[in-house]
Design an enzyme around this catalytic site. Structure first.
Site, mmCIF file in Angstrom:
data_model
loop_
_atom_site.group_PDB
_atom_site.id
_atom_site.type_symbol
_atom_site.label_atom_id
_atom_site.label_comp_id
_atom_site.label_asym_id
_atom_site.label_seq_id
_atom_site.Cartn_x
_atom_site.Cartn_y
_atom_site.Cartn_z
ATOM 1 N N LYS A 206 0.890 -1.179 0.000
ATOM 2 C CA LYS A 206 0.000 0.000 0.000
ATOM 3 C C LYS A 206 0.915 1.212 0.000
ATOM 4 C CE LYS A 206 -1.752 2.920 1.939
ATOM 5 N NZ LYS A 206 -1.375 4.282 1.500
ATOM 6 N N GLU B 257 9.769 2.164 10.522
ATOM 7 C CA GLU B 257 10.812 3.186 10.422
ATOM 8 C C GLU B 257 10.117 4.528 10.254
ATOM 9 O OE1 GLU B 257 13.815 3.001 11.176
ATOM 10 O OE2 GLU B 257 13.841 0.832 11.359
ATOM 11 N N CYS C 216 14.205 10.933 5.378
ATOM 12 C CA CYS C 216 14.150 10.719 6.828
ATOM 13 C C CYS C 216 15.513 10.970 7.452
ATOM 14 C CB CYS C 216 13.678 9.307 7.128
ATOM 15 S SG CYS C 216 14.643 8.073 6.267
ATOM 16 N N GLU D 122 10.120 16.935 13.341
ATOM 17 C CA GLU D 122 10.536 16.805 11.946
ATOM 18 C C GLU D 122 9.607 17.640 11.067
ATOM 19 O OE1 GLU D 122 9.242 13.422 9.684
ATOM 20 O OE2 GLU D 122 11.292 12.975 9.111
HETATM 21 P P1 NAD Z 1 2.777 9.109 6.318
HETATM 22 O O1 NAD Z 1 2.990 8.589 7.684
HETATM 23 O O2 NAD Z 1 1.815 10.218 6.118
HETATM 24 O O3 NAD Z 1 2.286 7.935 5.358
HETATM 25 C C1 NAD Z 1 3.011 6.725 5.274
HETATM 26 C C2 NAD Z 1 2.100 5.622 4.758
HETATM 27 O O4 NAD Z 1 1.142 5.288 5.768
HETATM 28 C C3 NAD Z 1 1.298 6.012 3.522
HETATM 29 O O5 NAD Z 1 1.259 4.917 2.654
HETATM 30 C C4 NAD Z 1 -0.071 6.321 4.111
HETATM 31 O O6 NAD Z 1 -1.103 6.210 3.163
HETATM 32 C C5 NAD Z 1 -0.161 5.241 5.172
HETATM 33 N N1 NAD Z 1 -1.164 5.467 6.223
HETATM 34 C C6 NAD Z 1 -1.696 6.626 6.646
HETATM 35 N N2 NAD Z 1 -2.542 6.409 7.671
HETATM 36 C C7 NAD Z 1 -2.554 5.067 7.885
HETATM 37 C C8 NAD Z 1 -3.239 4.224 8.812
HETATM 38 N N3 NAD Z 1 -4.074 4.717 9.722
HETATM 39 N N4 NAD Z 1 -2.999 2.891 8.762
HETATM 40 C C9 NAD Z 1 -2.131 2.381 7.885
HETATM 41 N N5 NAD Z 1 -1.456 3.138 6.972
HETATM 42 C C10 NAD Z 1 -1.671 4.463 6.982
HETATM 43 O O7 NAD Z 1 4.235 9.499 5.743
HETATM 44 P P2 NAD Z 1 4.612 10.170 4.350
HETATM 45 O O8 NAD Z 1 4.208 11.610 4.359
HETATM 46 O O9 NAD Z 1 4.163 9.332 3.214
HETATM 47 O O10 NAD Z 1 6.217 10.077 4.379
HETATM 48 C C11 NAD Z 1 7.021 10.985 5.043
HETATM 49 C C12 NAD Z 1 7.441 10.455 6.395
HETATM 50 O O11 NAD Z 1 8.116 9.214 6.227
HETATM 51 C C13 NAD Z 1 8.431 11.337 7.128
HETATM 52 O O12 NAD Z 1 8.079 11.410 8.479
HETATM 53 C C14 NAD Z 1 9.752 10.587 6.979
HETATM 54 O O13 NAD Z 1 10.703 10.840 7.987
HETATM 55 C C15 NAD Z 1 9.300 9.189 7.005
HETATM 56 N N6 NAD Z 1 10.301 8.300 6.417
HETATM 57 C C16 NAD Z 1 11.019 7.505 7.255
HETATM 58 C C17 NAD Z 1 12.001 6.686 6.738
HETATM 59 C C18 NAD Z 1 12.805 5.785 7.644
HETATM 60 O O14 NAD Z 1 13.330 4.788 7.135
HETATM 61 N N7 NAD Z 1 12.925 6.070 8.920
HETATM 62 C C19 NAD Z 1 12.250 6.663 5.364
HETATM 63 C C20 NAD Z 1 11.493 7.499 4.534
HETATM 64 C C21 NAD Z 1 10.507 8.310 5.073
#
Ligand code: NAD
Length: 457
Positions: free
Chosen positions: A156, A225, A259, A354
């Protein structure tokens, strides 16, 4: 719900518009994946290895098309997009060897007779939830080890990266239902983590914590992560020009939307003044239109840009000073100038949360002890860079920093996909991603006791 993604450099450009399938359809996809998984595992190591190799070849054969799509859908600068495509193919190839690796060990029994085996077996259906910022590499660094070990995968992706994920699955060309992409948002994500046998999440801290709660309540293995608030420590003996160049890239490369991007620069002692000047100069140069497009790029949405400009304004109102950037360039795309702020007071959100944009704060520390204390003063301890010519200092810092990844004389952003990847404290939960750690995560270990038939009872 309709899932759409727009080109962040030209928001009038609609990249994709698809119907989200809803929770019931996701549950059905998981069931089909569960049925397909048996055949995928039974096909054997050679078949799985060959399939993953073909997926790598397909990425390489379509590298230009994929890089263009990454640029268009998530606003990644072209050089970084090409790098991500190459890395994605390399990840498929790396894990294509894994099916041939050992799946357990043999041991003596305590009593002497017979034999003990450990054997790793796949969990079943891996539910993968991914963010938009690495729209090819993150899905594949989860999917490839899961598939190599005999799991089926349901992915997803973030809505903003839907087109990339759909094309990725199409190019992988795996047997039906072995790798399925379900577009959608929270509803589809929640349905997936409620049905999958193992869950891997990458995204924001708030969503990650909800995913952890749901999956641990089900007793299903989960790794998450999440966001980072990454620091860079610059010691007085560092090569200041080199450090400034690396930091400018770590702050502004892909608009700070990694990230592992640097958002807090901690200058130690006499490093402060020369670093302040060199870093301000390097970031100001990146605000030039050609550099802004080539290195920084736009942020993902107008909402993301508004959050950043509001944070900058509130820091200025609280007494901060702009050393570089701070503005929004003319034009249609969601660009923002790479920004460096000094005198941001302790407790301001730019020092505690962040923001995921090309904005950093400059802090100063009297010595290494204070610098380590400042760096560790966060729950989001993902990556920290240390800039020094002195190996003792680098090792002392590496011992005491909380971060999951420590990089010496290198930008905080940057990943070697064959080594464990993950954050400490609230930045990461569960076992590490990538490398061999991922093969363990996507399997469960069993102990098998073998005694001779007709032997002692
Ligand atoms: P997000 O948390 O908004 O979304 C991540 C995913 O979760 C998406 O696919 C979203 O549709 C899904 N999602 C949302 N609500 C959900 C729920 N209730 N249940 C299950 N899935 C759900 O993050 P984003 O804006 O897509 O990405 C940016 C974030 O990702 C930043 O905080 C960044 O630091 C983090 N990130 C972390 C790493 C790492 O390895 N630590 C790597 C890349 C990005």
């Amino acid at each position: 719900m309709t899932v759409t993604s727009h080109n962040p450099a030209d928001p009038t450009d609609l990249v994709v518009s698809v119907q989200a399938p809803g929770a019931a359809a996701v549950r059905a996809v998981v069931e089909r994946a569960r049925a397909a998984q048996r055949g995928w595992l039974a096909a054997g190591a050679a078949a799985r290895s060959a399939a993953l190799t073909r997926a790598a070849e397909a990425i390489e054969a379509h590298a230009d098309e994929l890089a263009d799509l990454v640029v268009r859908e998530v606003g990644k600068p072209p050089a970084e997009a090409r790098g991500e495509v190459a890395r994605t193919a390399a990840i498929w190839r790396y894990y294509a060897q894994a099916p041939y690796g050992p799946s357990g060990a043999t041991h003596e029994t305590a009593a002497g007779e017979g034999l003990l085996l450990t054997r790793r077996r796949p969990h079943g259906v891996a539910g993968l939830i991914t963010p938009w910022n690495f729209p090819l590499a993150i899905p594949v660094w989860k999917a490839a080890p899961a598939l190599a070990m005999g799991n089926a995968v349901v992915l997803k992706p973030a809505p903003e990266a839907t087109a990339c994920a759909l094309r990725l699955a199409e190019l992988a060309g795996l047997p039906a239902d072995v790798l399925t992409v379900v577009p959608g948002g929270a509803e589809e994500g929640d349905a997936l983590i409620s049905g999958a046998d193992v869950v891997s999440f990458t995204g924001s801290t708030a969503v990650g914590q909800a995913v952890i709660r749901t999956t641990t309540a089900r007793g299903v293995p989960v790794q998450a992560e999440m966001g980072g608030l990454n620091a860079a420590l610059v010691l007085p003996d560092a090569d200041i020009e080199q450090a400034a160049g690396q930091l400018a890239y770590a702050i502004a490369g892909y608009a700070g939307q990694k990230c592992t991007a640097t958002s807090r620069v901690i200058a130690v002692g006499a490093a402060h003044q020369p670093l302040r000047e060199a870093l301000a100069k390097a970031l100001t140069a990146l605000a030039e239109p050609s550099a802004l497009a080539a290195v920084c790029g736009p942020v993902i949405s107008s909402a993301a840009r508004e959050r950043l400009t509001a944070a900058i304004d509130s820091a200025l109102a609280a007494g901060a000073t702009v050393l570089a950037g701070g503005g929004v360039p003319e034009g249609a795309g969601w660009f923002i100038e790479p920004t460096l702020l000094a005198d941001v007071p302790a407790g301001h959100p730019l020092r505690t949360e962040e923001f995921f944009g090309p904005v950093a704060v400059l802090l100063s520390a009297a010595d290494l002890d204070e610098a380590v204390e400042l760096a560790n003063d966060t729950r989001h301890s993902l990556a920290t860079s240390v800039h020094t010519r002195d190996l003792d200092t680098a090792l002392a810092a590496a011992d005491r920093l909380d971060a999951g990844m420590i990089r010496v004389n290198a930008p905080s952003s940057g990943v070697d996909f064959h080594l464990p990847f993950g954050g400490a404290k609230a930045a990461g939960y569960g076992s590490r991603e990538q490398g061999r750690a991922a093969l363990d995560f996507y399997t469960a270990e069993r102990t098998v006791t073998l005694l001779p038939a007709g032997g002692a009872r």
